[in-house]
Design a protein around this motif. Structure first.
Motif, mmCIF file in Angstrom:
data_model
loop_
_atom_site.group_PDB
_atom_site.id
_atom_site.type_symbol
_atom_site.label_atom_id
_atom_site.label_comp_id
_atom_site.label_asym_id
_atom_site.label_seq_id
_atom_site.Cartn_x
_atom_site.Cartn_y
_atom_site.Cartn_z
ATOM 1 N N THR A 335 8.127 -4.539 14.965
ATOM 2 C CA THR A 335 7.673 -3.465 15.831
ATOM 3 C C THR A 335 7.788 -2.150 15.076
ATOM 4 O O THR A 335 8.823 -1.879 14.476
ATOM 5 N N PRO A 336 6.790 -1.298 15.055
ATOM 6 C CA PRO A 336 6.854 -0.060 14.285
ATOM 7 C C PRO A 336 7.899 0.890 14.829
ATOM 8 O O PRO A 336 8.351 0.761 15.946
ATOM 9 N N ALA A 358 0.439 -1.693 16.853
ATOM 10 C CA ALA A 358 1.613 -0.989 16.331
ATOM 11 C C ALA A 358 1.946 0.230 17.185
ATOM 12 O O ALA A 358 3.103 0.454 17.562
ATOM 13 N N THR A 390 3.074 -11.205 15.630
ATOM 14 C CA THR A 390 4.224 -10.413 15.187
ATOM 15 C C THR A 390 5.431 -10.735 16.066
ATOM 16 O O THR A 390 5.430 -10.409 17.257
#
Length: 489
Positions: A335-336, A358, A390
């Motif tokens: 996770t950004p 993102a 992701t």
């Protein structure tokens, strides 16, 4: 019984500060010596001078540090200790929060930071239960954290002797406890509100979704700050401020209350109780008012007086800006960081492209940290729709679902995260915590042991993805403490 020499106590004080963050200046050497004498027997030494030599010559393990800290911070407490504090909680603060949340997100989050044997967090739970006749329609989270695993075990057991009920009202025991031989056991409807967890306020990173130390409405940190060095105390206060929602409340002991220590808070006083509120807008206005008053005073030659802000005159809370996340490992898609969403966007509502996974995940993390869970949930669902592969997005989804009291859905999300990345230690950690809160000790132990196995295969100072700054070594320490508590049940 020979006294420990002052020179040795000075060195021991420095060592204890480095190991635990606890502060024993010269005026507290008697207390330090008393704690070391208590600890010497648990460490297997008949004579305290032998134990002192071991402490001066050795590095302690994490388990030994916990044992020493327990002896150095033994404190006597009892239910509803500090009548004025609980009066303010029951008659002022909780009714205001309930009115704000009624019919919306019916959620309350409280934290007893330094919970000792559990009397304080259960007192908080009892106060909430007395106030909410429809408590089944609310999601109540009360975190009870401490550095002492023995104290945490007592809190988890929820069994107390008569001494814990001194100076308490007559209604307390018959309404909220069940008699068991010569002891009293907290009733299940109260116990289920409280989650115990190991946390070192001086050393561990918080607030964090991983440790459930974010978006708190109320924090009690009473008779804890006095154990820290001034620089550690300031760092702890800053972290507690960040762990509160805007508009949240911090209670400390009367001896610890000082506006010099809490400049980022607005000081309030009700019913003779002094406490602190996180109110960014009010503090900004207060600071401007003081500056203007100071300027007028310099012109007139009179001294400026501090400006008091009445609690009920404070503006309604507004969301805080997101906090930057820790660096991530490049080996796993994550996770950004929160910085992907500007602070202004987080405050007024995002203009995030629906296909930008993102940015959506970053916005979801920011909102979850502020307690805006439904908004966060919608955004992370969009992130997963845009990018299903992701694992960090599924983990973030699980943390939000768990906070929304949807453990079954959280488990499904964590299963997806582990399918994508079987080495995701934090996913096993959260699965263990969910099982533990459900009373499934064997299942919790299985996930905690797997998490520990994965963590011990990493460098201790490696920052874990999705952890908001926690290292593998720190999480391993927490997991060992939880395993120890599960074994002791």
């Amino acid at each position: 019984m020979a006294a420990i020499a002052p020179q040795q106590l000075s060195v021991l004080s420095d060592l204890v500060g480095r190991w635990t963050g606890l502060h024993f200046p010269e005026e507290r050497y008697t207390e330090l010596e008393r704690g070391i004498r208590r600890a010497s027997k648990d460490f297997g030494h008949r004579h305290v001078d032998q134990f002192v030599q071991v402490l001066l010559a050795s590095e302690l393990t994490a388990e030994q540090i916990q044992m020493l800290a327990w002896h150095l911070t033994i404190g006597e407490t009892y239910f509803l200790r500090g009548k004025s504090t609980f009066d303010v909680l029951e008659k002022e603060i909780l009714p205001e929060l309930v009115m704000q949340r009624k019919g919306k997100e019916q959620q309350l989050r409280l934290w007893s930071a330094g919970c000792a044997g559990g009397e304080e967090p259960y007192s908080m739970a009892i106060t909430v239960a007395r106030l909410l006749p429809d408590i089944k329609d609310w999601h109540i989270t009360i975190l009870a954290s401490d550095i002492n695993t023995r104290s945490l075990q007592k809190a988890a057991n929820g069994t107390y002797g008569n001494w814990s009920f001194r100076d308490t009202p007559d209604w307390l025991r018959p309404q909220f406890f069940t008699a068991a031989n010569n002891d009293w056991v907290i009733r299940p409807q109260v116990r289920k509100m409280v989650t115990t967890s190991y946390l070192n306020l001086a050393a561990d990173p918080y607030p964090s979704l991983a440790t459930n130390t974010n978006a708190m409405d109320i924090i009690f940190c009473r008779n804890v700050l006095m154990y820290f060095k001034p620089e550690v105390m300031k760092r702890v206060i800053a972290s507690l401020h960040e762990a509160l929602r805007d508009g949240g409340y911090l209670f400390v002991a009367p001896s610890e209350a000082s506006q010099e220590l809490f400049p980022q808070f607005v000081r309030a006083s009700t019913r003779g109780e002094i406490y602190y509120r996180k109110d960014i807008a009010a503090l900004r206005e207060q600071t401007r008012g003081r500056a203007a008053t100071g300027a007028r005073a310099r012109v007139s030659g009179t001294a400026a007086r501090p400006v008091a802000v009445p609690r009920r005159a404070m503006p309604a809370p507004r969301p805080a800006a997101p906090r930057p996340a820790a660096p991530r490992r490049a080996t796993r898609p994550t996770t950004p960081t929160r910085t992907a969403v500007p602070a202004e966007a987080a405050a007024v509502g995002p203009a995030v492209p629906t296909g930008d996974a993102a940015a959506l995940a970053a916005a979801a993390r920011a909102r979850a940290g502020e307690g805006r869970l439904n908004e966060a949930l919608g955004q992370v669902e969009q992130a997963i729709k845009a990018d299903k592969l992701t694992p960090g997005y599924h983990y973030l989804y699980a943390t939000i679902l768990e906070e929304l009291d949807r453990p079954d859905d959280a488990v499904k999300a964590l299963t997806s995260a582990l399918f994508l990345d079987p080495g995701f230690a934090l996913a096993h950690f959260l699965l263990g915590n969910i099982a533990r809160r459900r009373g499934r000790s064997a299942e919790a132990g299985k996930h905690f042991r797997k998490a520990l196995e994965l963590l011990e295969g990493q460098e201790a100072d490696e920052v874990l993805p999705e952890s908001e700054g926690m290292t593998a070594g720190k999480l391993a320490e927490i997991v060992r403490s939880l395993l120890e508590m599960e074994v002791a049940r």
